[in-house]
Write a protein that holds these residues in place. Structure first.
Motif, PDB file in Angstrom:
ATOM      1  N   SER A  74       0.830  -1.212   0.000  1.00 47.69           N
ATOM      2  CA  SER A  74       0.000   0.000   0.000  1.00 47.69           C
ATOM      3  C   SER A  74       0.860   1.256   0.000  1.00 47.69           C
ATOM      4  O   SER A  74       0.522   2.256  -0.651  1.00 47.69           O
ATOM      5  CB  SER A  74      -0.926   0.006   1.225  1.00 47.69           C
ATOM      6  OG  SER A  74      -1.851  -1.063   1.165  1.00 47.69           O
ATOM      7  N   ALA A  75       1.974   1.228   0.742  1.00 50.43           N
ATOM      8  CA  ALA A  75       2.883   2.377   0.772  1.00 50.43           C
ATOM      9  C   ALA A  75       3.513   2.605  -0.600  1.00 50.43           C
ATOM     10  O   ALA A  75       3.623   3.749  -1.070  1.00 50.43           O
ATOM     11  CB  ALA A  75       3.963   2.156   1.832  1.00 50.43           C
ATOM     12  N   LEU A  76       3.935   1.530  -1.253  1.00 53.93           N
ATOM     13  CA  LEU A  76       4.492   1.643  -2.610  1.00 53.93           C
ATOM     14  C   LEU A  76       3.449   2.173  -3.583  1.00 53.93           C
ATOM     15  O   LEU A  76       3.740   3.008  -4.447  1.00 53.93           O
ATOM     16  CB  LEU A  76       5.014   0.281  -3.073  1.00 53.93           C
ATOM     17  CG  LEU A  76       6.207  -0.296  -2.305  1.00 53.93           C
ATOM     18  CD1 LEU A  76       6.503  -1.721  -2.775  1.00 53.93           C
ATOM     19  CD2 LEU A  76       7.442   0.594  -2.473  1.00 53.93           C
ATOM     20  N   ASN A  77       2.214   1.699  -3.433  1.00 55.17           N
ATOM     21  CA  ASN A  77       1.118   2.129  -4.296  1.00 55.17           C
ATOM     22  C   ASN A  77       0.849   3.622  -4.132  1.00 55.17           C
ATOM     23  O   ASN A  77       0.591   4.332  -5.111  1.00 55.17           O
ATOM     24  CB  ASN A  77      -0.140   1.329  -3.953  1.00 55.17           C
ATOM     25  CG  ASN A  77      -1.317   1.681  -4.838  1.00 55.17           C
ATOM     26  OD1 ASN A  77      -1.302   1.446  -6.042  1.00 55.17           O
ATOM     27  ND2 ASN A  77      -2.361   2.242  -4.241  1.00 55.17           N
ATOM     28  N   LEU A  78       0.928   4.124  -2.889  1.00 53.59           N
ATOM     29  CA  LEU A  78       0.720   5.548  -2.641  1.00 53.59           C
ATOM     30  C   LEU A  78       1.777   6.385  -3.361  1.00 53.59           C
ATOM     31  O   LEU A  78       1.464   7.438  -3.945  1.00 53.59           O
ATOM     32  CB  LEU A  78       0.765   5.831  -1.138  1.00 53.59           C
ATOM     33  CG  LEU A  78       0.677   7.303  -0.721  1.00 53.59           C
ATOM     34  CD1 LEU A  78      -0.650   7.922  -1.176  1.00 53.59           C
ATOM     35  CD2 LEU A  78       0.838   7.452   0.796  1.00 53.59           C
TER      36      LEU A  78
END
Length: 570
Positions: free
Chosen positions: A546-550
């Motif tokens: 999720s952090a990478l996606n953000l």
């Protein structure tokens, strides 16, 4: 102009509609019927699906990982079928008749599901509370009903929010402002239905029986249909624009046919109709944009294009038709970043429920037990709390600070939701880590319910609810506003497919993790008895993804170019 030239025989309002009659339809007068329909339909959907993973596990006797995969696959299909409904709505039927016809399929599916859980011979045979077996035929009937429901919801999901927004005129500043507010209250109606489903209906399924637990949602769906038809005389109906897929294909084909043609520097030389209205029925003209210049070749006139006679749309397209394709292409990267958020969201219907099922489900020292799936009520309460706060407090304050009509942009709103979703997974991972340490410290491995309150799950549900208010409502408004006028249902369906792909991605990740982590006879991360597993590893994985996606989303949102319509839909 004769009245019949303005209104079709079925009451469809043309964009040149009579203003006097238009005041009698649409706006908030029509919305209660649409919101009532959505509230009851969501009550039916969540009442039937919230606890479904336990029905698979306890009644159909499926393993934990299998039940989790099946619920993710079915939920995913519920968000893929909207592409079918959206295509029919935008191209041929219109949103009104699409919602009406698919609702009938929905009711049939709900009725069959109720029969599969209550009629002897169709329902699984149980010799005890949890010792149940389902034959292949019984399982087939159950899944046939579920996938009929998936098809039925495919005609409702992509159309109903857009249909509600259609009731507000883009050419009227007051109505346009109300439209932004409509999406907030629309999502609130969804969660009121979900609140009833995740509390009363889940309790009925666990303590009264699955026949009643599925029967009540079937009745709720019937009420949804009645609510929708009751507002028929008040609705504003937009004319279908024809097949968007055909128009998109024409632009692509025409562009490749003219791949050697040079696009003129003066964009006014590109082909466009001389009329005030575009060649696409029910759609405003769109201003030319500079990105994706290759597709501009489709609007370049050459000697072989005899525009004085009939135009071959497979060789020459209008600027508006080209810009329609560009607008959809621009949406795709934003759409893709929503998949990871949907993966996080899908955990509430699968692994969060399984995590809660082995915790203490009693309220205090009483004998009253909370169904694990009922904890999703705190997600719903979070949404119900944050929607009015966002609409009545955050937006007015942000509007004064930024000067933006909606307080913050739709892209900023979705980004905040993606950021919050990371903390939902961190919360779930920390809880599972603490729980497993307690299991090991006190040797609780074989306990059915360990002495740790299920209410420790509340933070992860509450954070997801807050994230929904920003991301999912932001998506509803963003994909409606940025979609070309004649493809709004299709683009709404496109936004819904992120939920489908999120479920499929969750299912894929569970499958891969199970296969890798069970090598050499190991129990793996997600065994049937989670006390022996490492479920927190899976939650940490989702937090990292999720952090990478953000990060990717922030880069894409800076690049995005907003659609530029010419004129207003009246």
């Amino acid at each position: 102009m004769a009245e019949d030239d303005i209104y079709t025989k079925d009451g469809t309002l043309d964009y040149r509609g009579n203003p006097a009659k238009k005041k009698e339809t649409g706006t908030w007068k029509a919305c209660p019927f649409i919101l009532g329909n959505e509230c009851c339909e969501r009550l039916a959907y969540y009442g039937m699906s919230t606890n479904l993973v336990l029905y698979f596990k306890n009644r159909l006797h499926q393993h934990t990982a299998t039940a989790s995969r099946n619920i993710n696959n079915w939920s995913g299909t519920c968000y893929i079928t909207p592409l079918i409904g959206a295509f029919l709505a935008d191209s041929y039927l219109g949103r009104y008749w699409t919602i009406a016809s698919f609702s009938i399929l929905y009711v049939i599916g709900m009725t069959l599901l109720t029969l599969s859980a209550s009629v002897s011979g169709l329902k699984p045979t149980c010799s005890g509370e949890e010792n149940c077996r389902a034959t292949d035929t019984q399982s087939a009937v159950c899944f046939t009903a579920l996938y009929l429901i998936a098809l039925g919801t495919g005609g409702i999901k992509p159309c109903v929010s857009s249909y509600g927004a259609d009731q507000f005129d883009d050419g009227d500043e007051v109505e346009k402002k109300h439209k932004a507010s409509f999406f907030n209250w629309f999502y609130l109606s969804i969660n009121i239905g979900a609140l009833i489903a995740s509390s009363a209906l889940v309790y009925i399924q666990d303590n009264v029986g699955w026949g009643w637990g599925f029967g009540i949602p079937a009745v709720a769906m019937a009420i949804a249909v009645v609510s929708f038809f009751s507002g028929t005389r008040l609705y504003r109906n937009q004319t279908p624009g024809g097949s968007a897929l055909t128009r998109i294909s024409q632009v692509v084909v025409a562009s490749f046919r003219k791949w050697q043609v040079v696009v003129p520097a003066d964009k006014s030389l590109l082909y466009e109709t001389a009329d005030a209205e575009s060649a696409i029925k029910g759609s405003r003209k769109l201003e030319h944009t500079e990105d994706f210049k290759f597709f501009d070749k489709a609007a370049v006139e050459v000697e072989s294009d005899d525009i004085k006679s009939s135009i071959n749309p497979w060789r020459l397209c209008t600027v508006t038709q080209v810009e329609e394709l560009k607008a959809i292409v621009r949406l795709l990267p934003i759409w893709a970043t929503g998949i990871m958020f949907a993966t996080v969201y899908s955990q509430m219907g699968s692994l969060f429920v399984l995590q809660g099922s082995i915790m203490d489900i009693r309220v205090g020292n009483s004998s009253f037990k909370i169904p694990p799936a009922s904890l999703s009520i705190f997600d719903t309460l979070s949404v119900i709390f944050w929607v009015p706060v966002y609409d009545r407090i955050i937006v007015p304050v942000a509007r004064k600070l930024t000067g933006h009509r909606n307080g913050i942009t739709q892209l900023q709103r979705m980004g905040i939701g993606l950021f919050l979703s990371i903390f939902a997974m961190i919360s779930a991972a920390i809880l599972e880590l603490i729980r497993l340490r307690m299991v090991r410290r006190h040797n609780y491995y074989e306990l059915e319910h360990m002495p740790m309150s299920i209410f420790w799950q509340v933070p992860q549900y509450f954070i997801i609810g807050c994230a929904e208010v920003f991301t999912f409502i932001g998506q509803l408004e963003f994909f409606y506003e940025q979609a070309p006028d004649a493809t709004r249902s299709l683009c709404s369906a496109l936004s819904l497919t992120t939920v489908a792909l999120g479920n499929y991605l969750s299912s894929l990740l569970v499958t891969i993790i199970t296969k890798v982590s069970t090598r050499n006879g190991k129990l793996g991360w997600i065994p049937d008895n989670l006390n022996y597993g490492h479920l927190h590893y899976f939650f940490w994985l989702l937090a990292i993804l999720s952090a990478l996606n953000l990060g990717v989303y922030l880069l894409i949102s800076k690049w995005y170019t907003y659609k530029k319509p010419l004129g207003n839909l009246r």
